[in-house]
Every structure is written in structure tokens, then in C-alpha cells.
Motif scaffolding. Structure first.
Motif, PDB file in Angstrom:
ATOM      1  N   LEU A 174       0.882  -1.026  -0.056  1.00  0.00           N
ATOM      2  CA  LEU A 174       0.062  -0.024  -0.117  1.00  0.00           C
ATOM      3  C   LEU A 174       0.874   1.377   0.056  1.00  0.00           C
ATOM      4  CD1 LEU A 174      -2.906  -1.043   2.538  1.00  0.00           C
ATOM      5  CD2 LEU A 174      -3.083  -0.644  -0.025  1.00  0.00           C
ATOM      6  N   SER A 175       2.001   1.150   0.534  1.00  0.00           N
ATOM      7  CA  SER A 175       2.891   2.454   0.637  1.00  0.00           C
ATOM      8  C   SER A 175       3.289   3.082  -0.798  1.00  0.00           C
ATOM      9  CB  SER A 175       4.206   2.024   1.291  1.00  0.00           C
ATOM     10  OG  SER A 175       3.950   1.750   2.750  1.00  0.00           O
ATOM     11  N   ASN A 176       3.070   2.117  -1.795  1.00  0.00           N
ATOM     12  CA  ASN A 176       3.221   2.612  -3.312  1.00  0.00           C
ATOM     13  C   ASN A 176       2.160   3.428  -3.823  1.00  0.00           C
ATOM     14  OD1 ASN A 176       5.934   1.429  -3.478  1.00  0.00           O
ATOM     15  ND2 ASN A 176       4.869  -0.643  -3.842  1.00  0.00           N
ATOM     16  N   TYR A 177       0.996   3.510  -2.991  1.00  0.00           N
ATOM     17  CA  TYR A 177      -0.151   4.195  -3.458  1.00  0.00           C
ATOM     18  C   TYR A 177      -0.361   5.648  -3.045  1.00  0.00           C
ATOM     19  CZ  TYR A 177      -1.037  -0.126  -6.130  1.00  0.00           C
ATOM     20  OH  TYR A 177      -0.541  -0.993  -7.092  1.00  0.00           O
ATOM     21  N   GLU A 178      -0.916   6.535  -3.635  1.00  0.00           N
ATOM     22  CA  GLU A 178      -1.168   7.903  -3.381  1.00  0.00           C
ATOM     23  C   GLU A 178      -2.273   7.944  -2.128  1.00  0.00           C
ATOM     24  OE1 GLU A 178      -1.156   6.728  -6.622  1.00  0.00           O
ATOM     25  OE2 GLU A 178       0.899   7.331  -6.837  1.00  0.00           O
ATOM     26  N   GLY A 179      -2.216   8.698  -1.229  1.00  0.00           N
ATOM     27  CA  GLY A 179      -2.890   9.205  -0.239  1.00  0.00           C
ATOM     28  C   GLY A 179      -3.530   8.139   0.492  1.00  0.00           C
ATOM     29  N   VAL A 180      -2.530   7.323   0.933  1.00  0.00           N
ATOM     30  CA  VAL A 180      -2.923   6.472   1.898  1.00  0.00           C
ATOM     31  C   VAL A 180      -2.341   6.672   3.330  1.00  0.00           C
ATOM     32  CG1 VAL A 180      -2.675   4.288   0.458  1.00  0.00           C
ATOM     33  CG2 VAL A 180      -0.815   4.765   1.612  1.00  0.00           C
ATOM     34  N   ARG A 181      -3.116   6.497   4.442  1.00  0.00           N
ATOM     35  CA  ARG A 181      -2.773   6.892   5.835  1.00  0.00           C
ATOM     36  C   ARG A 181      -2.986   5.615   6.710  1.00  0.00           C
ATOM     37  NH1 ARG A 181      -5.398   9.992   9.555  1.00  0.00           N
ATOM     38  NH2 ARG A 181      -7.145  10.423   8.336  1.00  0.00           N
ATOM     39  N   PHE A 182      -2.160   5.213   7.576  1.00  0.00           N
ATOM     40  CA  PHE A 182      -1.998   4.232   8.479  1.00  0.00           C
ATOM     41  C   PHE A 182      -2.214   4.421   9.642  1.00  0.00           C
ATOM     42  CE2 PHE A 182       1.171   1.989   5.475  1.00  0.00           C
ATOM     43  CZ  PHE A 182       0.257   1.955   4.362  1.00  0.00           C
ATOM     44  N   ILE A 183      -3.207   3.776  10.350  1.00  0.00           N
ATOM     45  CA  ILE A 183      -3.311   4.074  12.066  1.00  0.00           C
ATOM     46  C   ILE A 183      -2.974   2.459  12.533  1.00  0.00           C
ATOM     47  CG2 ILE A 183      -4.970   4.381  13.889  1.00  0.00           C
ATOM     48  CD1 ILE A 183      -6.453   6.213  11.830  1.00  0.00           C
ATOM     49  N   LEU A 184      -1.820   2.524  13.412  1.00  0.00           N
ATOM     50  CA  LEU A 184      -1.074   1.226  13.616  1.00  0.00           C
ATOM     51  C   LEU A 184      -1.546   0.935  15.271  1.00  0.00           C
ATOM     52  CD1 LEU A 184       2.208   1.729  12.076  1.00  0.00           C
ATOM     53  CD2 LEU A 184       0.175   0.531  10.942  1.00  0.00           C
TER      54      LEU A 184
END
Ligand code: CP
Length: 307
Positions: A174-184
Motif C-alpha cells: 500500500l505504501s506505493n499508492y497515493e493518499g494512503v494513511r495508516f493507523i497502527l
């Protein structure tokens, strides 16, 4: 061109190559009958040095539904591995009998070593706490079917983010895609490994937070990816017992989530999602397991160069 290639890590293929696999998987779902003889005369070998239900059965079902055949073991002690045969010798032998192989192994890097010893495609079905790229294919196909695309979304990951290979592979992809944000969301002891934080998320400028409670974030998450605390990866039983029940998603917590927050889980689950959540239409983990078969059908067809 994917023909003859191996899939060991989510960075092995380009975005365009993954697109080809997902497009074919969507086509298979629409018209599975069209593909029912595509692999006639071909053999898939499954080499599972660790237990599995979904990955092994979905690969085997995929090959059977394509008209091919399967060989393999799910208990390495029933093969010459128990006599001390190396990974390299085992896979070279399997290459004599099969057209493509799938390997799960408790040691990180074992499927990579196998793929470097042969010239037929080898697929990593999970190596220790490292990567599980075909689970990522399963996850992405499921997300595309639910929301149309994977860009500009908020992804929550909850549970064992340290040893969870499905989490590491999905974050990498997913890190290769635009506009993604992670809540870990995890206890401090089970946060993502340093290489995931530094070499993937920070390097690719992906916004992320590491937190210890899920409720405040449920309303903004598009996909909540729950994971099991994996007893088999702990060195110390006391640590496992202390951490195993930290996050349990139940109907009450689901009331904090948005109507469009989908719940995914690679499975197997233990108790981290209460069974009462299963009837919620946002719970998509069994559909996710089904999608795994379709995307593996597409992967087999691409690596064998049939489509
Ligand atoms: N998701 C997954 O890898 O499940 P199995 O361990 O049952 O294959």
C-alpha cells in the motif's frame, strides 16, 4: 511479462504487473467457467512446512478449478525433509515433477532460497514473521471489490504488528499508492518492526500513527485489518498470555465505526473478533478468504504464461 517469474516479496512485481493480476481476478469472478480448463496438463506443488488452511486449500482449489492437478505435502515429516534434505535439493526435485510451486516455511527467506535454485515459478506462501505476498493479493482484491480502489484511504492495522507477516506485506504494497494513511493499533511490544517503519513508511512518506486504543479512530478508518496475536512466534509464553486479549473487536466497538468501515482479517482468528461481529455486513473476512482463491487462480495463470 510475468511468465516464469517467482513471487517472494510485494516488491517483486511492478504496479502494472499487479494490475494485470487483479484485472484477471475480477474477470475470473465474473466468468469462472471460461477458465475451467486453462491449466489442463499442468501441476501445482504445495510445500507447506508450517500449518495452513486458507493459503494451501485456496491454492489447491485454484489449480483444480483451472483444470490442473496438485501434488505436495502439508506435513514435512512425511517427505525426505525429515531425513535432512535441504530446501534447495527439495525444490530442484519438485521442479522435475511440477510446473509451479508454492512454499510456506517458518524461516524467513526460505522461499527466496528455493526460488534461486530453480527456473520454474516459486510462490512465497508465508515465510516466518516476514512476508506473505499472496495474502496481500487477497486483501487488495477484496478492498477493490468493496470500495473500487485502494488510493486515498485510511487503513487501520490492529493486533500483532510485530510478527504479522500479512501486515508487513500489505503495508509494503500500500505504501506505493497515493493518499494512503495508516493507523497502527497495538501494544508497544507488538509494534511494526523497525524496517517497516524506517525503510518503508518513512522512506515513502506515508503518514502513520502508532496508538494503543482503537475506539477513537474507528470512525475515520476505511479498512480495519485485524490480526491474531501469534502464539507460535513468541519465545515466552508469559508475554503471549499478557498480550493476547488486548484488542477484541466486538459489537459495542463496531458502534464506533463508520457505516463504511470494513473489517478484514487474514484469519485464522482466535478471539480478537467476537463471533457476534460476523453477521455485521461490514465484516468481510470470509468473503476475503474466498477472494483468495480467485486471485490465486489469476496468479497461477499469469506465472504459467497462460493469460
Ligand atoms: N491467511 C492465512 O495465511 O491463513 P492460513 O494460515 O490458514 O493459510
Amino acid at each position: 511479462m510475468l511468465k516464469g517469474r517467482s513471487l517472494i516479496d510485494p516488491s517483486d512485481f511492478t504496479r502494472e504487473e499487479f494490475r494485470e493480476i487483479f484485472d484477471l481476478a475480477h474477470e475470473i469472478i465474473k466468468n469462472p467457467e471460461k477458465f475451467s480448463k486453462s491449466c489442463e496438463g499442468k501441476i501445482l506443488a504445495t510445500l507447506f512446512y508450517e500449518p495452513s488452511t486458507r493459503t494451501r486449500f485456496s491454492f489447491e482449489a485454484a489449480m483444480l478449478r483451472l483444470g490442473g492437478q496438485i501434488i505436495g505435502f502439508s506435513e514435512p515429516n512425511s517427505s525426505s525433509v525429515s531425513k535432512g534434505e535441504s530446501i534447495s535439493d527439495t525444490i530442484k526435485t519438485i521442479e522435475c515433477y511440477a510446473d509451479i510451486a508454492v512454499m510456506r516455511h517458518p524461516k524467513e527467506g526460505a522461499p527466496k532460497v528455493a526460488s534461486q535454485s530453480v527456473s520454474f515459478p516459486v510462490i512465497n506462501a508465508g515465510d516466518g514473521g516476514h512476508q506473505h505476498p499472496t495474502q496481500t493479493l487477497t486483501d487488495i482484491l477484496t478492498m477493490e471489490r468493496l470500495k473500487g480502489n485502494i488510493e486515498n484511504k485510511v487503513y487501520g492495522f490492529c493486533g500483532d504488528l510485530k510478527f504479522g507477516r500479512t501486515v508487513h506485506s500489505l503495508i509494503k504494497f500500500l505504501s506505493n499508492y497515493e493518499g494512503v494513511r495508516f493507523i497502527l493499533i497495538s501494544p508497544e511490544e507488538l509494534r511494526v518492526p523497525e524496517y517497516v517503519r524506517e525503510e518503508i513508511m518513512k522512506k515513502k512518506n506515508v503518514p502513520f500513527v502508532e496508538v494503543e486504543k482503537m475506539e477513537p479512530y474507528l470512525g475515520e478508518i476505511d479498512f480495519l485489518y485485524m490480526t491474531r496475536v501469534q502464539r507460535e512466534r513468541f519465545f515466552n509464553e508469559e508475554d503471549y498470555i499478557r498480550l493476547k486479549d488486548r484488542f477484541i473487536l466486538d459489537a459495542e466497538k463496531m458502534s464506533f465505526a463508520s457505516p463504511e468501515t470494513y473489517i478484514l482479517h487474514p484469519l485464522p482468528r482466535v478471539n480478537e473478533i467476537s463471533v457476534e461481529v460476523d453477521i455485521d455486513p461490514r465484516a468481510q473476512y470470509f468473503q476475503q478468504a474466498k477472494n483468495g482463491m480467485f486471485v490465486r487462480m489469476a496468479l497461477i495463470l499469469k506465472l504459467l504464461g497462460i493469460y
